[in-house]
Design a protein around this motif. Sequence first.
Motif, PDB file in Angstrom:
ATOM      1  N   PHE A  98      -6.650   0.860   3.469  1.00  0.00           N
ATOM      2  CA  PHE A  98      -7.669   1.644   4.179  1.00  0.00           C
ATOM      3  C   PHE A  98      -7.940   1.450   5.535  1.00  0.00           C
ATOM      4  O   PHE A  98      -7.816   0.107   5.993  1.00  0.00           O
ATOM      5  CB  PHE A  98      -9.006   1.667   3.335  1.00  0.00           C
ATOM      6  N   MET A  99      -8.242   2.368   6.431  1.00  0.00           N
ATOM      7  CA  MET A  99      -8.310   2.076   7.864  1.00  0.00           C
ATOM      8  C   MET A  99      -9.992   1.731   8.061  1.00  0.00           C
ATOM      9  O   MET A  99     -10.683   2.585   7.802  1.00  0.00           O
ATOM     10  CB  MET A  99      -8.066   3.458   8.588  1.00  0.00           C
ATOM     11  N   PRO A 100     -10.179   0.644   8.382  1.00  0.00           N
ATOM     12  CA  PRO A 100     -11.613   0.346   8.927  1.00  0.00           C
ATOM     13  C   PRO A 100     -12.193   1.364   9.808  1.00  0.00           C
ATOM     14  O   PRO A 100     -11.564   2.141  10.915  1.00  0.00           O
ATOM     15  CB  PRO A 100     -11.528  -0.981   9.670  1.00  0.00           C
ATOM     16  N   SER A 101     -13.541   1.650   9.910  1.00  0.00           N
ATOM     17  CA  SER A 101     -14.263   2.679  10.501  1.00  0.00           C
ATOM     18  C   SER A 101     -15.223   2.146  11.434  1.00  0.00           C
ATOM     19  O   SER A 101     -15.837   1.039  11.194  1.00  0.00           O
ATOM     20  CB  SER A 101     -14.888   3.598   9.477  1.00  0.00           C
ATOM     21  N   LEU A 133     -16.790  -0.028   1.005  1.00  0.00           N
ATOM     22  CA  LEU A 133     -16.994   1.507   1.474  1.00  0.00           C
ATOM     23  C   LEU A 133     -17.678   1.541   2.942  1.00  0.00           C
ATOM     24  O   LEU A 133     -17.291   2.405   3.788  1.00  0.00           O
ATOM     25  CB  LEU A 133     -17.823   2.274   0.499  1.00  0.00           C
ATOM     26  N   GLY A 134     -18.489   0.407   3.100  1.00  0.00           N
ATOM     27  CA  GLY A 134     -19.241   0.246   4.328  1.00  0.00           C
ATOM     28  C   GLY A 134     -18.280   0.211   5.353  1.00  0.00           C
ATOM     29  O   GLY A 134     -18.497   0.654   6.598  1.00  0.00           O
ATOM     30  N   GLU A 145      -8.813  10.212   2.216  1.00  0.00           N
ATOM     31  CA  GLU A 145      -8.731  10.523   3.623  1.00  0.00           C
ATOM     32  C   GLU A 145      -8.902   9.069   4.643  1.00  0.00           C
ATOM     33  O   GLU A 145      -8.301   9.291   5.888  1.00  0.00           O
ATOM     34  CB  GLU A 145     -10.213  11.355   4.067  1.00  0.00           C
ATOM     35  N   ARG A 146      -9.342   8.109   4.251  1.00  0.00           N
ATOM     36  CA  ARG A 146      -9.333   6.570   4.862  1.00  0.00           C
ATOM     37  C   ARG A 146      -8.208   5.762   4.491  1.00  0.00           C
ATOM     38  O   ARG A 146      -7.839   4.659   4.962  1.00  0.00           O
ATOM     39  CB  ARG A 146     -10.552   6.020   4.430  1.00  0.00           C
ATOM     40  N   ARG A 147      -7.153   6.343   3.719  1.00  0.00           N
ATOM     41  CA  ARG A 147      -5.966   5.520   3.276  1.00  0.00           C
ATOM     42  C   ARG A 147      -5.003   5.289   4.546  1.00  0.00           C
ATOM     43  O   ARG A 147      -4.818   6.443   5.317  1.00  0.00           O
ATOM     44  CB  ARG A 147      -5.164   6.135   2.221  1.00  0.00           C
ATOM     45  N   HIS A 148      -4.572   4.373   4.940  1.00  0.00           N
ATOM     46  CA  HIS A 148      -3.735   3.825   5.772  1.00  0.00           C
ATOM     47  C   HIS A 148      -2.428   4.020   5.341  1.00  0.00           C
ATOM     48  O   HIS A 148      -1.763   3.484   4.294  1.00  0.00           O
ATOM     49  CB  HIS A 148      -3.733   2.455   6.336  1.00  0.00           C
ATOM     50  N   PRO A 149      -1.601   5.025   5.908  1.00  0.00           N
ATOM     51  CA  PRO A 149      -0.063   5.468   5.343  1.00  0.00           C
ATOM     52  C   PRO A 149       0.751   3.974   5.159  1.00  0.00           C
ATOM     53  O   PRO A 149       0.701   2.908   5.880  1.00  0.00           O
ATOM     54  CB  PRO A 149       0.509   6.280   6.307  1.00  0.00           C
TER      55      PRO A 149
END
Length: 380
Positions: free
Chosen positions: A54-57, A363-364, A376-380
């Motif tokens: 996942f891409m960190p936010s 999730l945080g 939507e937050r998956r890193h390809p």
Amino acid sequence: MRRMDLQAKYPGIDDLRTRAQKRIPHFVFEYLDSGTGRETTTARNQSALETIRFMPSVLHGPQTATLGRRFLGKDYALPFGMAPVGMSGLIWPDAERLLAREAARAGLPFCLSTVAAQTPEHVAPELGDKAWFQLYPPKDESILKDMITRIKAAGFHALVLTLDVPVASRRERQVRSGLTQPPKFGPRLLWQTAKRPAWAWEVLKSGAPRMRTLDKYITHTGNLPSTAHIGYLLRASPDLAYLERVRALWQGPLVVKGIMDPASLPALEAAGVDALWVSNHAGRQFDGAPASIEMLPHIRAASALPIVFDSGVSGGLDILRALALGADFVMLGRAWHYALAALGAKGPQHLTDMLESDMRANLGQIGVSDLAKLAERRHP
């Protein structure tokens, strides 16, 4: 020990596994922990999950994730539950009731195995209204009808028909440990037992485990391989007609377990199943299968039915990975039994807390408060 103390001492499932190995006899641990063959499928399940990122936010501000989920007509507090494990009571005495009690407390599904050490009737007072029953398909029609009648009367909500065990697997690690079905306590197993007094004392209090649900149906044991239990004397290798008979007999939600091939979906959907359980039996049946998580997106793309997922899950992050790839619900089996073997009756609640806190922490990090947004937050 207080809950915070448990979190400090056993913060991960690996910690529970290590503690469990020290508390139960070697042959019991091998039964719980092993796969089949060289265990490449077991390893593949875990390594394939680890490739999902996942891409960190940043700059997403404070948030509180909503983890509840509605599934098969019931509301669950969390999107995970307890998968069926045969002979749970061998791993820790009274395991089935202890797990059912925690599931009812926490609002999770608990799935009892046909080859559990306790009967549906014995576990029923602990169930709540969200319990599932996993059915190994009996050959005899009268036994099938009687078992479904018992399951209904005991209050189970959903029936899970296992399709991926047409024959007994070999489970080589179990053979090497000296385990047979049923266990024969000769000098080798007695010595292993003597070195684990806490487990031995609990077994002494509760009695030797056996597959009590099957007691009324077994008249002889026949000639079975050492790793094949008495359930194989009753078990069918189901075909489509068998599935259709089960569908006619069971009026509640029907889940089919062991689904890996999208080509099987049209027949399953035509038979009227309510949900699919994507699983390779956690690598315990066949050592040449793809990882369950590799097949999950293909099953999701080919069907609109709800999907349950298991195999290789080792924490809250893996639960999120499966949800992101299309699962609606995630089940764990070994982990709950590591918790029981490590901590006894305190173990299941500790694992519930651990998995929930792990999910919330991850999730945080990726800035997701709605599980539906995970993909939507998956890193390809």
